[in-house]
Design an enzyme around this catalytic site. Structure first.
Site, PDB file in Angstrom:
ATOM      1  N   PHE A  25       0.835  -1.199   0.000  1.00 15.81           N
ATOM      2  CA  PHE A  25       0.000   0.000   0.000  1.00 15.81           C
ATOM      3  C   PHE A  25       0.871   1.250   0.000  1.00 15.81           C
ATOM      4  O   PHE A  25       1.848   1.327   0.745  1.00 15.81           O
ATOM      5  CB  PHE A  25      -0.880   0.052   1.254  1.00 15.81           C
ATOM      6  CG  PHE A  25      -1.875  -1.062   1.371  1.00 15.81           C
ATOM      7  CD1 PHE A  25      -3.111  -0.988   0.754  1.00 15.81           C
ATOM      8  CD2 PHE A  25      -1.589  -2.192   2.138  1.00 15.81           C
ATOM      9  CE1 PHE A  25      -4.034  -2.011   0.871  1.00 15.81           C
ATOM     10  CE2 PHE A  25      -2.507  -3.214   2.266  1.00 15.81           C
ATOM     11  CZ  PHE A  25      -3.736  -3.134   1.637  1.00 15.81           C
ATOM     12  N   ASP A  26       0.495   2.239  -0.802  1.00 16.13           N
ATOM     13  CA  ASP A  26       1.002   3.589  -0.621  1.00 16.13           C
ATOM     14  C   ASP A  26       0.280   4.170   0.602  1.00 16.13           C
ATOM     15  O   ASP A  26      -0.733   3.622   1.058  1.00 16.13           O
ATOM     16  CB  ASP A  26       0.701   4.408  -1.880  1.00 16.13           C
ATOM     17  CG  ASP A  26       1.108   5.868  -1.740  1.00 16.13           C
ATOM     18  OD1 ASP A  26       2.113   6.143  -1.054  1.00 16.13           O
ATOM     19  OD2 ASP A  26       0.411   6.729  -2.315  1.00 16.13           O
ATOM     20  N   GLY A  27       0.786   5.279   1.119  1.00 13.51           N
ATOM     21  CA  GLY A  27       0.180   5.870   2.310  1.00 13.51           C
ATOM     22  C   GLY A  27      -0.899   6.877   1.994  1.00 13.51           C
ATOM     23  O   GLY A  27      -2.090   6.561   1.952  1.00 13.51           O
TER      24      GLY A  27
END
Length: 312
Positions: free
Chosen positions: A178-180
């Protein structure tokens, strides 16, 4: 029974309880490579497309971008049931397609050919098929059509756009990156960055360090995935999750980590890249799927053969 063929395509698919399961809906173009057929549809119309699919109904479609992710989800189900045969908290895969029923036989045959654990196929002619997502309790929707993804997000369903690409099939366990900001977390800091630049964003993060960030569009999916992961010890888990963010660990990492802790979301590994390209670390992780809101990062993932999904 021993007289049945061991080919998984001939075995019945275990029915899942949608109120307990992690339901994932995928379109046919997300799970299979239908680009050649899609071009035929665009150039020659629905009737020619239908004739082509009927003529090739026994020819399996090649795997698409989300294929390895779905296979790895099946592996997780297998491991969970080995640990507890009565467990209901499983992946449940649903195919949602704008294919007409007349042209859909090839889709079902392809799923059976690969032994995919899919029992629900929804072939709908409605222009906006995402209206059916909530009734099936879908927690994640993967599509190759941007309009579909945007409609799903507006309906409050975690969704991402997959791009067709040539992929190496990663091995198990299931690995999700996941990206943030604007994916796992809200885009509040991104908005400050757009208005006040990096220095303003850093000051904002320091001031808000003790305040958990808002929810991003994929938080609900990540939380359910985390709940499944907690059924195992870290060493034996068939699920591994990663945070790979452009944030600086020194200036903007603490709030992200505190937010994960506040949510109770355990992440196996976190990488604060401070704006550096994500491709090299993704090539090392070899995830089954990578979620990001930045098209530049999606391109970097594609360049190293990583299945990627854009969250618009």
């Amino acid at each position: 029974p021993s007289f049945l063929s061991p080919n998984p395509s001939f075995l019945p698919v275990m029915q899942k309880d949608p109120s307990k399961a992690l339901v994932i809906a995928v379109t046919t173009r997300a799970i299979f490579n239908l680009e050649e057929e899609h071009q035929l549809y665009l150039k020659k119309g629905k009737e020619e497309y239908t004739r082509h699919q009927q003529a090739n109904q026994d020819k399996p479609l090649p795997p698409g971008t989300a294929f390895a992710f779905i296979q790895a989800a099946q592996y997780v189900n297998k491991k969970i049931l080995e640990s507890n045969p009565a467990e209901k908290d499983l992946f449940d895969i649903l195919v949602l397609s704008n294919n007409s029923p007349e042209s859909s036989t090839r889709i079902i045959n392809s799923a059976k050919h690969y032994g995919l654990e899919i029992s629900k196929f929804c072939f709908v002619s409605d222009e906006d098929s995402t209206q059916y997502l909530k009734s099936h309790r879908v927690k994640l929707f993967l599509s190759a059509d941007r309009t579909d993804v945007c409609n799903a997000l507006r309906r409050g369903v975690s969704a991402a756009l997959v791009f067709q690409q040539e992929l190496q099939a990663p091995s198990t366990p299931l690995r999700v990156v996941f990206d943030g900001d604007a994916v796992l977390f809200s885009d509040e800091t991104d908005q400050v960055f757009q208005e006040k630049g990096l220095e303003g964003a850093v000051q904002y993060e320091r001031a808000m360090e003790a305040v958990p960030m808002g929810e991003g569009p994929l938080k609900a999916f990540a939380m359910h995935l985390g709940k499944m992961r907690k059924k195992f010890s870290q060493e034996k888990s068939p699920i591994r999750t990663y945070l790979v963010t452009a944030r600086s660990g020194r200036d903007m990492g603490i709030r992200a980590l505190k937010t994960l802790r506040e949510w109770g979301l355990a992440i196996d590994e976190a990488f604060f890249m401070d704006g550096a390209p994500k491709g090299p670390i993704l090539a090392q992780i070899q995830p089954h799927i990578f979620f990001d809101d930045g098209l530049q990062n999606i391109q970097g993932a594609q360049d190293v053969g990583v299945p990627s999904a854009w969250v618009p």
